[in-house]
Design an enzyme around this catalytic site. Structure first.
Site, PDB file in Angstrom:
ATOM      1  N   LYS A 135       0.886  -1.169   0.000  1.00  0.00           N
ATOM      2  CA  LYS A 135       0.000   0.000   0.000  1.00  0.00           C
ATOM      3  C   LYS A 135       0.921   1.215   0.000  1.00  0.00           C
ATOM      4  O   LYS A 135       1.475   1.574   1.030  1.00  0.00           O
ATOM      5  CB  LYS A 135      -0.892  -0.007   1.247  1.00  0.00           C
ATOM      6  N   PRO A 143      -5.820   5.413   6.245  1.00  0.00           N
ATOM      7  CA  PRO A 143      -6.775   4.932   7.259  1.00  0.00           C
ATOM      8  C   PRO A 143      -7.757   3.882   6.716  1.00  0.00           C
ATOM      9  O   PRO A 143      -8.450   3.241   7.499  1.00  0.00           O
ATOM     10  CB  PRO A 143      -7.531   6.209   7.666  1.00  0.00           C
ATOM     11  N   GLU A 159       9.902   1.940  10.463  1.00  0.00           N
ATOM     12  CA  GLU A 159      10.951   2.920  10.186  1.00  0.00           C
ATOM     13  C   GLU A 159      10.267   4.270  10.312  1.00  0.00           C
ATOM     14  O   GLU A 159       9.479   4.656   9.462  1.00  0.00           O
ATOM     15  CB  GLU A 159      11.525   2.680   8.789  1.00  0.00           C
ATOM     16  N   CYS A 206      13.914  11.311   6.315  1.00  0.00           N
ATOM     17  CA  CYS A 206      13.807  10.971   7.740  1.00  0.00           C
ATOM     18  C   CYS A 206      15.166  11.002   8.433  1.00  0.00           C
ATOM     19  O   CYS A 206      15.252  11.296   9.609  1.00  0.00           O
ATOM     20  CB  CYS A 206      13.131   9.628   7.927  1.00  0.00           C
ATOM     21  N   GLU A 263      10.121  16.403  14.384  1.00  0.00           N
ATOM     22  CA  GLU A 263      10.484  16.245  12.978  1.00  0.00           C
ATOM     23  C   GLU A 263       9.661  17.219  12.146  1.00  0.00           C
ATOM     24  O   GLU A 263       8.440  17.190  12.178  1.00  0.00           O
ATOM     25  CB  GLU A 263      10.208  14.808  12.533  1.00  0.00           C
TER      26      GLU A 263
END
Ligand code: NAP
Ligand code: MG
Length: 462
Positions: A170, A204, A245, A279, A369
């Site tokens: 997905k 979702p 992750e 990230c 972040e």
């Protein structure tokens, strides 16, 4: 851009169960460039069934044959490199040269590394009077983000396939066209039907259905900590394997002996690259008090040079998120030296490269972040304080250390609670394990460590 109207399931493009679609938008000009189906639990169900049906055959395929299929997949990615780069540029907005070098280039390296590892990995070992078999975990549910659309897919799918697992993917709703292109490459490479399946859709809805599906044996997720925590909870309750992750807030620690200009310039480039949507970006620069103002001036000059050469962020939602962090930085008393919350262009989701000085370790912009082109420069008085600040967030994904002598940088790096550290600008290594300490995640990707995530052991005693 070409968009498929179906899901890639069981080796063919099949109509989606429902009629809803997702619009794909080019972040540079805000134009709709395609529509893909918004998958539902029914699509996920079909895809998981296809993956389950393909599992026994693929798991029993000799590793050398799996390796050959992965090599074929790598070759298709090489042949379609330009198309990949153009697609990523269209839906993510990154400048084409960056898409060519990184968004297309890195997945080719990683796919190639797993073609090699599948052929050479010790899937069987002797331990005393036992033979230990490393067997595939089973059906993998992979949920990926938009920031490195193809890399994040290949970093999960290639090791899963090398291990003998089958996969349902997905991808992020913002970058589904790259995922569809990958599905085409899988078909072209001749992988057996059902070994890889794609369900596009919303997190979702389709993502959650995949994470909760009882017939998925392992969920591998990359994205936000909030969603990762939920997925980890769901997996824990079902006693299934999970790899997460998540985010990062990595420190670029410049020790006083370092080549300051080089460390600052590389550090700024690291944060601005991919418009800050990385990230592992070193979003906190730690500088000794004696060199602080010099570093701020160097960083300001370096960031100003980027101007509008960096691309936009991925969406209007991300842009407003990043802007609100910049406003928060100002409100909490940090000194804005370059950039700011105003958009540099009227059209497109652009954010100005932004540098803050006088950032203290507890400010929001030093803790959370941001996922945008925003650098925070923090002052330290001595090495002990630098360690404390570097380790003083909930994250621990990456980092950098700069010093005149490698040994000094290494000694400092060993004190960092983080999964990766680049020493004096060390190069990316696609075989080195990548993953987080603390809330940056669970598990490792890439190389043989990434492969072992998709394996479980069976011991036979003699
Ligand atoms: P996100 O929502 O965590 O998205 C990651 C993936 O998870 C996407 O495929 C997403 O689908 C899916 N997802 C969302 N909700 C889900 C749910 N309830 N169950 C299962 N899957 C679900 O991240 P985002 O909203 O795109 O970005 C938000 C922030 O996350 C960023 O600002 C950044 O700080 C962080 N982030 C980190 C990374 C990383 O590499 N660690 C990557 C991206 C973002 P949709 O695409 O439909 O949302
Ligand atoms: Mg989301």
């Amino acid at each position: 851009m070409k968009a498929h109207h179906g899901m890639y399931i069981g080796g063919e493009w099949r109509p989606a169960a429902g009629a809803d679609t997702i619009e794909v938008v080019n972040p540079v000009d805000e134009q709709v460039i395609g529509r893909v189906p918004a998958g539902t639990a029914a699509d996920v169900g079909h895809a998981v069934r296809a993956a389950r049906a393909a599992l026994p055959g693929w798991a029993a395929t000799p590793p050398t044959e799996r390796a050959a299929k992965l090599a074929a997949l790598r070759d298709v990615l090489v042949a379609r490199k330009d198309e990949i780069a153009e697609t990523v540029t269209a839906e993510l907005g990154s400048p084409l040269p960056f898409s060519q070098a990184v968004h297309a280039g890195v997945p080719i390296l990683v796919a190639g590394s797993y073609a090699e590892l599948a052929a050479t990995y010790a899937f069987e070992e002797k331990v005393g009077n036992s033979t230990v078999y490393h067997e595939p975990v089973g059906v993998v549910g992979a949920i990926t983000p938009w920031n490195y659309p193809l890399h994040q897919i290949v970093a999960k799918v290639a090791p899963a396939l090398a291990a003998g697992c089958t996969v349902v993917l997905k991808p992020a709703e913002d970058t589904p066209l790259t995922a569809q292109l990958f599905a085409e490459a899988v078909a072209e490479a001749g992988l057996p039907a059902g070994v890889f399946n794609l369900v596009t859709g919303l997190g979702p809805v389709a993502g959650q259905a995949l994470a909760e599906h009882p017939d998925v044996d392992l969920v591998s997720f990359t994205g936000s900590t909030a969603v990762g925590r939920r997925i980890g909870g769901t997996a824990g309750a079902a006693v299934k394997r999970v790899a997460l992750e998540l985010g990062g807030k990595s420190a670029n620690v410049i020790l006083p002996s370092a080549d300051l200009a080089k460390a600052v310039n590389v550090g700024v480039a690291n944060v601005m690259s991919n418009s800050g949507q990385t990230c592992s970006a070193w979003t906190r620069m730690l500088v000794h008090t004696s060199q602080y103002e010099e570093a701020v001036a160097l960083a300001a000059a370096a960031a100003a040079k980027y101007g509008d050469r960096i691309g936009p962020v991925v969406s209007a939602k991300q842009r407003s998120r990043v802007r609100s962090y910049i406003e928060k930085g100002v409100a909490e008393g940090a000194r804005l030296v370059v950039g700011g919350p105003e958009s540099p262009r009227e059209q497109g989701y652009f954010v100005s490269p932004t540098v803050f000085a006088d950032v203290t370790p507890d400010m929001t912009i030093a803790q959370e972040e941001i996922f945008g082109p925003v650098l925070s420069i923090i002052r330290y008085e001595d090495e002990e304080e630098a360690v404390r600040i570097a380790n003083g967030t909930v994250y621990g994904l990456a980092g950098a250390v700069w010093a005149a002598e490698e040994a000094e940088a290494v000694a400092f790096a060993r004190r960092l609670d983080t999964g990766q550290v680049d020493i004096n600008g060390g190069r990316f290594n696609p075989l080195a394990p990548f993953g987080g300490y603390k809330q940056s995640g669970v598990g490792r990707e890439l190389g043989s460590h990434g492969l072992s995530e998709y394996l479980q052991t069976k011991s036979l005693q003699f």
